[in-house]
Enzyme design. Structure first.
Site, PDB file in Angstrom:
ATOM      1  CD  GLN A 136      10.961  30.665  34.204  1.00 25.89           C
ATOM      2  OE1 GLN A 136      10.241  31.260  34.980  1.00 25.89           O
ATOM      3  NE2 GLN A 136      12.193  31.043  33.963  1.00 25.89           N
ATOM      4  CG  ASP A 227      11.238  24.525  39.590  1.00 22.47           C
ATOM      5  OD1 ASP A 227      11.098  25.476  40.383  1.00 22.47           O
ATOM      6  OD2 ASP A 227      10.266  23.964  39.019  1.00 22.47           O
TER       7      ASP A 227
HETATM    8  N1   CP Z   1       9.424  31.934  37.686  1.00 18.94           N
HETATM    9  C1   CP Z   1       8.195  32.341  37.975  1.00 18.94           C
HETATM   10  O1   CP Z   1       7.227  32.024  37.299  1.00 18.94           O
HETATM   11  O2   CP Z   1       8.141  33.139  39.090  1.00 18.94           O
HETATM   12  P1   CP Z   1       6.825  33.636  39.786  1.00 18.94           P
HETATM   13  O3   CP Z   1       6.193  32.446  40.459  1.00 18.94           O
HETATM   14  O4   CP Z   1       7.305  34.661  40.787  1.00 18.94           O
HETATM   15  O5   CP Z   1       5.912  34.228  38.750  1.00 18.94           O
HETATM   16  N1  NVA Z   2       7.725  24.330  39.791  1.00 17.62           N
HETATM   17  C1  NVA Z   2       7.478  25.612  40.416  1.00 17.62           C
HETATM   18  C2  NVA Z   2       7.762  26.725  39.464  1.00 17.62           C
HETATM   19  C3  NVA Z   2       7.605  28.099  40.036  1.00 17.62           C
HETATM   20  C4  NVA Z   2       7.849  29.177  39.021  1.00 17.62           C
HETATM   21  C5  NVA Z   2       6.048  25.661  40.887  1.00 17.62           C
HETATM   22  O1  NVA Z   2       5.152  25.193  40.158  1.00 17.62           O
HETATM   23  O2  NVA Z   2       5.806  26.142  41.991  1.00 17.62           O
END
Ligand code: CP
Ligand code: NVA
Length: 308
Positions: A136, A227
């Site tokens: 990411q 986030d």
């Molecule tokens: N941003 C991200 O990792 O999205 P997903 O959880 O959909 O893979």
């Molecule tokens: N912090 C979030 C990121 C999702 C891509 C999680 O871990 O759920």
């Protein structure tokens, strides 16, 4: 187009598994893939996807990236494989690395990912753990580079929970020399070890700031990033975290306190109206969907480097 040979066959478990030069090489490749100026064939290569948590972007972008390279993926859903039944990681990893050419793993504990990597003879890629989300972060900084070109002039303010996404932004930001500010409620600061490692990389202590005072992190920010407040696996903490993060919603008021050229990023999925408003996510400042698209180009570049 030169691929950084030193990434060949290596694990990518943390943002710190790459150097600044290697990241910039990945970005150059990703740009060429995105502009359709490059075609690399990885015929017959197979990427295994072991996902203990849900995913849309990471799973699909890896699948499409592999398909664009002429390879394939195998979706290893823990509930329908023996992984969910508790087969030891060291056995699974040794078997999967005899079938697959690399494995991307999304799981809870970073220590489990590291255990896979220890026993796998093929590269292991971190597709998100509770500690880090390095793929990411690569796409995030690629998106920032597309916009601002020179990392040294960018101030990135992350507003939210100091966990996986924030940790990888800190580490990747430190490698690239980007000024990073983390604004979070008390008790939600990023991992201490991550912060210590980043401070050692930054040549200047002022380039990384962790604060509970959101207003102080906004002036001069070129990127506002947020986030979800409750990450995967924290479903039972939603009520308390919603209260703790009150006042940390990225809305038009926050936007107006940042730099005039500010862009908005979010790793997605988003809870619209919690950590970010509809107005902001759909605004002209938002690069959130470009950022999501870039996951695919950057991962295609990463895979090209790991495989050839
Ligand atoms: N941003 C991200 O990792 O999205 P997903 O959880 O959909 O893979
Ligand atoms: N912090 C979030 C990121 C999702 C891509 C999680 O871990 O759920």
């Amino acid at each position: 187009m030169l691929k950084p040979k030193n990434l060949y066959s290596r694990d990518f478990l943390s943002s710190l598994d790459t150097s600044e030069k290697e990241i910039l090489n990945i970005f150059e490749l990703a740009k060429n893939f995105k502009n359709k100026e490059l075609n690399i064939e990885l015929k017959d290569k197979v990427l295994g996807l072991v996902f203990d948590k849900s995913s849309t972007r990471t799973r699909v972008s890896f699948q499409v990236a592999m398909s664009r390279l002429g390879g394939t993926t195998i979706d290893l859903n823990p509930t329908t494989s023996q992984i969910g039944r508790g087969e030891p990681i060291k056995d699974t990893a040794r078997v999967l690395s005899r079938y697959c050419d690399a494995i991307a793993i999304r799981t809870f504990h970073q220590s489990d990912l590291n255990e896979y990597a220890k026993w796998s003879s093929k590269p292991v890629i971190n597709a998100l753990t509770d500690l880090e989300h390095p793929c990411q972060a690569l796409a995030d900084f690629f998106t920032i580079k597309e916009e601002f070109h020179d990392f040294k002039k960018v101030v990135l303010t992350f507003i939210g929970d100091g966990n996986n996404v924030a940790n990888s932004l800190i580490l990747c930001g430190a490698l690239l020399g980007v000024e990073v500010r983390i604004a979070c409620p008390p008790g939600y600061e990023p991992d201490k070890e991550v912060v210590n490692k980043a401070r050692k990389l930054y040549k200047n202590d002022d380039l990384l700031r962790i604060t509970n005072d959101l207003a102080s992190a906004l002036p001069g920010a070129n990127v506002l990033y947020t986030d979800v407040w409750s990450s995967m696996g924290e479903e039972n903490k939603k009520e308390i975290k919603d209260k703790d993060f009150s006042g940390f919603t990225v809305n038009s008021d926050l936007l107006s306190q940042a730099d005039d050229d500010v862009i908005i990023l979010h790793c997605l999925p988003a809870y619209r109206s919690k950590e970010i408003t509809d107005e902001v996510i759909d605004s002209n400042n938002s690069r959130i969907f470009e950022q999501a698209e870039n996951r695919m180009h950057v991962q295609q570049a990463l895979l090209a480097c790991l495989f050839s």
